[in-house]
Scaffold this motif. Structure first.
Motif, mmCIF file in Angstrom:
data_model
loop_
_atom_site.group_PDB
_atom_site.id
_atom_site.type_symbol
_atom_site.label_atom_id
_atom_site.label_comp_id
_atom_site.label_asym_id
_atom_site.label_seq_id
_atom_site.Cartn_x
_atom_site.Cartn_y
_atom_site.Cartn_z
ATOM 1 N N THR A 158 5.862 4.851 -7.516
ATOM 2 C CA THR A 158 4.789 5.237 -6.615
ATOM 3 C C THR A 158 3.549 5.519 -7.449
ATOM 4 O O THR A 158 3.621 6.259 -8.439
ATOM 5 N N ILE A 159 2.438 4.934 -7.046
ATOM 6 C CA ILE A 159 1.195 5.004 -7.820
ATOM 7 C C ILE A 159 0.093 5.582 -6.940
ATOM 8 O O ILE A 159 -0.157 5.091 -5.839
ATOM 9 N N LYS A 160 -0.537 6.627 -7.417
ATOM 10 C CA LYS A 160 -1.628 7.274 -6.691
ATOM 11 C C LYS A 160 -2.923 7.101 -7.471
ATOM 12 O O LYS A 160 -3.049 7.600 -8.602
ATOM 13 N N PRO A 188 0.851 -1.202 0.000
ATOM 14 C CA PRO A 188 0.000 0.000 0.000
ATOM 15 C C PRO A 188 0.881 1.244 0.000
ATOM 16 O O PRO A 188 1.964 1.253 0.608
ATOM 17 N N GLY A 189 0.457 2.285 -0.664
ATOM 18 C CA GLY A 189 1.213 3.537 -0.654
ATOM 19 C C GLY A 189 1.458 4.007 0.767
ATOM 20 O O GLY A 189 0.577 3.907 1.634
ATOM 21 N N PHE A 190 2.643 4.527 1.023
ATOM 22 C CA PHE A 190 2.983 4.977 2.367
ATOM 23 C C PHE A 190 2.195 6.240 2.721
ATOM 24 O O PHE A 190 2.057 7.153 1.901
ATOM 25 N N GLU A 211 7.567 15.789 -5.473
ATOM 26 C CA GLU A 211 8.403 14.764 -6.106
ATOM 27 C C GLU A 211 9.258 14.053 -5.058
ATOM 28 O O GLU A 211 9.434 12.832 -5.107
ATOM 29 N N TYR A 212 9.777 14.808 -4.106
ATOM 30 C CA TYR A 212 10.596 14.239 -3.037
ATOM 31 C C TYR A 212 9.788 13.241 -2.211
ATOM 32 O O TYR A 212 10.254 12.125 -1.927
ATOM 33 N N TYR A 213 8.583 13.624 -1.832
ATOM 34 C CA TYR A 213 7.725 12.718 -1.059
ATOM 35 C C TYR A 213 7.360 11.487 -1.886
ATOM 36 O O TYR A 213 7.452 10.350 -1.404
ATOM 37 N N ALA A 214 6.949 11.705 -3.117
ATOM 38 C CA ALA A 214 6.548 10.583 -3.969
ATOM 39 C C ALA A 214 7.716 9.644 -4.232
ATOM 40 O O ALA A 214 7.538 8.423 -4.313
ATOM 41 N N SER A 215 8.917 10.176 -4.349
ATOM 42 C CA SER A 215 10.092 9.342 -4.599
ATOM 43 C C SER A 215 10.410 8.441 -3.419
ATOM 44 O O SER A 215 11.165 7.470 -3.554
ATOM 45 N N GLY A 230 7.917 6.887 -1.873
ATOM 46 C CA GLY A 230 6.787 5.976 -1.794
ATOM 47 C C GLY A 230 5.572 6.524 -1.090
ATOM 48 O O GLY A 230 4.624 5.792 -0.816
ATOM 49 N N ILE A 231 5.570 7.830 -0.825
ATOM 50 C CA ILE A 231 4.483 8.445 -0.055
ATOM 51 C C ILE A 231 3.370 8.899 -0.999
ATOM 52 O O ILE A 231 3.612 9.663 -1.941
ATOM 53 N N THR A 232 2.158 8.441 -0.722
ATOM 54 C CA THR A 232 0.991 8.844 -1.507
ATOM 55 C C THR A 232 0.087 9.806 -0.733
ATOM 56 O O THR A 232 -0.805 10.422 -1.310
#
Length: 530
Positions: free
Chosen positions: A520-522, A47-49, A207-211, A213-215
């Motif tokens: 990372t997928i939202k 699951p996305g973080f 971008e930093y958060y998504a990189s 794994g954070i959704t």
């Protein structure tokens, strides 16, 4: 990740941004024969973080400041490194005299001198610019002479309630260090100046958060101007991940009356969840509030040095009453056990005054809860309160805590195992910019609890990899009342995923922090790909 033991699936199907199927590959092919098939080739999908607690805005602001972090985040080792970097920043960026210059991330405990820089040392290289250096804890900083003058801090300025202006020995002259509430004017000024670059760094911060794994990201204390800025970005369609803000306690009454703020409800991927209260300081900065004194010298304190509560008992009680009256979720920064006593007492006071049940499902979150006592954890469970822990401290400052607090207190830092044993749902966070945004590093720190020196800080509180992972997407979804839509791979929930190059549950626990986020997928759409 919804049970006490990990469950595995061979296939997940996404449809219209939601999870449509979780199960065997054969069944997925039979039921969704027309679906596009993606073979992960042995990679791991989770699951996305969900970010339980960090400071999205501060991460963004740091992109316009001088990086003064020690290893492993940066390379600063002494005060000379700091002054050289500050001087070079002025020259490299052609900053004119009189313009503010900011630095962030210095850690006095990791400097060769084992102390804070002074205003005199900054003056020696930048005499004609106001300068403010933010400590890595976010609870103090150092200003040079021009900055102190511009903020009206002199030898005649008294220490504010809940704060300290450090002085040159045997005098009343400020040495540049301002702690807790004494730093608030400097931070407020910094945020106002850096606000002009919010748009510039907004995409890079996402971008930093998504990189990592954070959704779903969090901004852990958001002023009103920034709330409206975030909403404007969301309304313009610029949010590719969800962003949760917490209003500041000074704005509580104003925010509650603001018709443009609809608490706990997303609008274009942004929502204000509740209110952040800062109730004490930082343990490594010796400003967290304890029932027992520090075992080492505390600057500016000569006896019974137990740290500082940031608010009076009366103020804290009144904030709880105001919030609970309006069903406003509270997130209270509380590191020391004496502060946690105050938080529990304020909760009980508000419930009694308002005639509300102590265990109402309001999910009051005690942020950090770093040095909570065992009986306080039991009270959390009884009152339906939840801790959000910070096990990264075991690595970054575990050795410091042993020295300052003693081994017994240090070993019980962020006691995730004890909390889970009581049936609590603890989360675990980075508190970025205090430590880097990296859920996998946070998992590593919870599983291993290894300090910079290699010492284990609390062997009995080491979690399993599954416990540590669950704290981030699953328990964090519960923290934000989003357990029905996020936090696990279940049909009907949002298709928020992170793909890793290795499985945290099967890899050598000491290598968890080296796992790479590949994608990372939202809601079914890729927002980051390595």
């Amino acid at each position: 990740m919804s049970g006490n033991e990990p469950a595995f699936a061979k296939a997940v199907v996404e449809l219209n941004g939601e999870i449509a199927f979780v199960g065997s590959l054969e069944e997925a092919k039979a039921k969704f024969s027309n679906a596009k098939k993606i073979d992960l080739q042995g990679k791991t999908l989770l699951p996305g973080f969900i970010d339980p607690h960090s400071h999205f805005g501060m991460v963004s602001n740091s992109m316009g400041q001088v990086d003064l972090n020690p290893e492993p985040v940066g390379t600063v080792t002494n005060i000379s490194d700091i002054t050289k970097r500050m001087k070079a920043y002025k020259l490299d960026n052609n900053i004119p005299n009189g313009e503010w210059i900011f630095g962030w991330g210095y850690d006095n405990g990791e400097l060769a001198e084992k102390r804070h820089p002074t205003k005199m040392e900054i003056d020696a290289v930048l005499p004609n610019n106001p300068v403010y250096l933010q400590h890595t804890s976010g609870h103090m900083g150092v200003a040079n002479s021009m900055a102190l003058k511009m903020m009206n801090v002199t030898s005649e300025t008294p220490n504010p309630t809940g704060g300290n202006i450090a002085r040159i020995p045997n005098s009343k002259e400020p040495n540049g260090l301002v702690q807790e509430t004494a730093m608030y004017p400097f931070v407020g000024n910094m945020l106002q100046i850096l606000a002009q670059d919010q748009t510039k760094y907004f995409d890079a911060t996402q971008e930093y958060y998504a990189s990592n794994g954070i959704t779903t990201a969090q901004d852990g204390m958001t002023d009103r101007n920034t709330i409206h800025f975030f909403q404007s970005q969301a309304d313009a369609g610029k949010l590719k991940i969800d962003l949760i803000a917490l209003g500041g306690n000074n704005d509580l009454k104003t925010n509650l009356k603001d018709s443009l703020i609809n608490f706990k409800t997303y609008k274009n991927r942004f929502k204000v969840q509740g209110t952040k209260i800062v109730a004490d300081g930082s343990p490594q900065g010796k400003t967290a509030y304890f029932t027992e004194p520090f075992k080492t010298v505390v600057p500016g304190c000569s006896h019974d040095c137990r740290g500082l509560p940031s608010l009076s008992k009366e103020t804290l009680n009144n904030l709880f009453v105001t919030a609970y009256t309006e069903d406003n979720q509270l997130f209270i920064h509380s590191n020391g056990d004496a502060t946690i006593d105050m938080v529990i007492a304020a909760h009980e006071y508000a419930c009694d005054k308002l005639g509300q049940p102590l265990d109402k499902d309001r999910r009051t979150i005690v942020i950090h809860s770093q040095f909570v006592r065992p009986e306080q954890l039991k009270t959390f469970k009884k009152h339906n309160m939840e801790p959000s822990f910070f096990t990264n401290h075991a690595y970054f400052w575990g050795d410091v805590h042993v020295e300052n607090l003693g081994k017994e207190r240090a070993d019980f830092l962020s006691p995730m195992v004890s909390a889970e044993r009581l049936g609590l749902k603890p989360t675990n966070h980075s508190d970025a910019t205090v430590t880097p945004v990296s859920p996998l590093f946070t998992v590593w720190s919870a599983v291993n609890r290894v300090s910079r020196s290699g010492a284990v800080i609390g062997e009995s509180e080491k979690t399993t990899p599954y416990q540590a992972l669950k704290a981030i997407p699953t328990n964090a979804a519960y923290e934000f009342f989003e357990e029905d839509s996020k936090g696990s791979l279940e049909v009907g929930k949002l298709a928020d995923f992170v793909i890793l190059d290795k499985n945290p549950l099967s890899i050598d626990p000491m290598k968890i922090k080296n796992i790479q986020v590949l994608e990372t997928i939202k809601e079914g759409k890729t927002v980051f790909k390595d």
